[in-house]
Design an enzyme around this catalytic site. Structure first.
Site, PDB file in Angstrom:
ATOM      1  N   PHE A 264      22.942  38.024  33.579  1.00  0.00           N
ATOM      2  CA  PHE A 264      21.826  38.831  33.054  1.00  0.00           C
ATOM      3  C   PHE A 264      20.467  38.151  33.244  1.00  0.00           C
ATOM      4  O   PHE A 264      19.570  38.294  32.417  1.00  0.00           O
ATOM      5  CB  PHE A 264      22.032  39.161  31.561  1.00  0.00           C
ATOM      6  CG  PHE A 264      23.362  39.789  31.275  1.00  0.00           C
ATOM      7  CD1 PHE A 264      23.751  40.945  31.936  1.00  0.00           C
ATOM      8  CD2 PHE A 264      24.239  39.218  30.360  1.00  0.00           C
ATOM      9  CE1 PHE A 264      24.995  41.521  31.682  1.00  0.00           C
ATOM     10  CE2 PHE A 264      25.462  39.783  30.111  1.00  0.00           C
ATOM     11  CZ  PHE A 264      25.858  40.937  30.780  1.00  0.00           C
ATOM     12  N   ARG A 265      20.360  37.375  34.292  1.00  0.00           N
ATOM     13  CA  ARG A 265      19.102  36.657  34.579  1.00  0.00           C
ATOM     14  C   ARG A 265      18.699  35.694  33.459  1.00  0.00           C
ATOM     15  O   ARG A 265      17.538  35.296  33.370  1.00  0.00           O
ATOM     16  CB  ARG A 265      17.953  37.645  34.834  1.00  0.00           C
ATOM     17  CG  ARG A 265      18.261  38.672  35.902  1.00  0.00           C
ATOM     18  CD  ARG A 265      17.303  38.552  37.070  1.00  0.00           C
ATOM     19  NE  ARG A 265      17.938  39.032  38.286  1.00  0.00           N
ATOM     20  CZ  ARG A 265      17.659  40.195  38.875  1.00  0.00           C
ATOM     21  NH1 ARG A 265      16.749  40.976  38.373  1.00  0.00           N
ATOM     22  NH2 ARG A 265      18.267  40.540  39.974  1.00  0.00           N
TER      23      ARG A 265
END
Ligand SMILES: Cc1cc2nc3c(=O)[nH]c(=O)nc-3n(C[C@H](O)[C@H](O)[C@H](O)COP(=O)(O)O)c2cc1C
Length: 195
Positions: free
Chosen positions: A173-174
């Site tokens: 999710f970055r």
């Protein structure tokens, strides 16, 4: 000048090793950015050839574009990208030329073709044709026939001595991990940064 700690060197070597294991093709490749006195920035890939607490060493031609920029402004930044395991290391700091002994020792380990290439290539200068380059290779091959190829004076190593070093690891999710080493009061301090 503050040297790297052995822990930082070990951490870099562990990241490089991890990149090798997952099959990164050129794990020692780093994109090196330099600039001139007017702030014009250029970048290109070079290979890391040595590392210890004194810094990161690469070899090149001092009359090349990067060589001339480093003479005017002996500072650089470098980035290793290891796509295969979503990892990156960034460096920035001062650059100094390695000793002639160090450059000679590394030059002697290069294969003969690369040694001749260092003589034949007027790196970064305009070249009229491929034939001209090949002709220069033949000229230096015959000049050094039966002899050891000596290192050209203009071909040497540079050592990037980081004042900043950052390890980046891709996460879901970055929400990546970033650990940046900076110098404070003559000591290395590690900060965790938002991704
Ligand atoms: C994977 C890779 C590795 C390279 N390694 C070096 C190197 O170690 N030294 C070097 O001078 N050029 C190396 N080059 C070529 C440079 O990227 C660049 O074209 C050359 O040094 C001239 O750059 P300049 O005109 O900005 O000085 C490499 C290129 C690639 C793609």
């Amino acid at each position: 000048m503050l040297l790297l700690t052995q822990e930082m060197v070990d951490r870099f070597n562990a990241a490089l090793h991890a990149a090798r294991i997952v099959g990164e093709l050129e794990p020692t490749a780093m994109v090196l950015a330099t600039s001139d006195g007017q702030g014009h920035i250029t970048s290109r890939t070079v290979l890391l050839k040595a590392l210890d607490t004194n810094g990161f060493v690469f070899f090149t031609n001092t009359t090349s574009n990067k060589g001339r920029q480093l003479k005017t402004n002996p500072r650089a930044s470098a980035t290793f990208l290891w796509k295969a395991n979503e990892s990156q290391v960034q460096l920035a700091g001062r650059v100094e030329q390695v000793s002639d002994e160090e450059a000679d020792a590394y030059f002697a380990t290069r294969d003969r073709g690369s040694q001749i290439g260092a003589w034949a290539s007027l790196q970064s200068q305009p070249l009229a044709s491929r034939e001209l380059l090949e002709q220069r290779v033949r000229e230096f091959e015959s000049k050094y026939e039966g002899m050891e190829v000596k290192r050209p004076d203009y071909w040497t190593g540079f050592r990037l001595q980081p004042e900043m070093m950052e390890f980046w690891q891709g996460r879901k999710f970055r929400l990546h991990d970033r650990f940046r080493y900076v110098q404070e009061n003559d000591q290395w301090v590690m900060l965790r940064l938002y991704p």
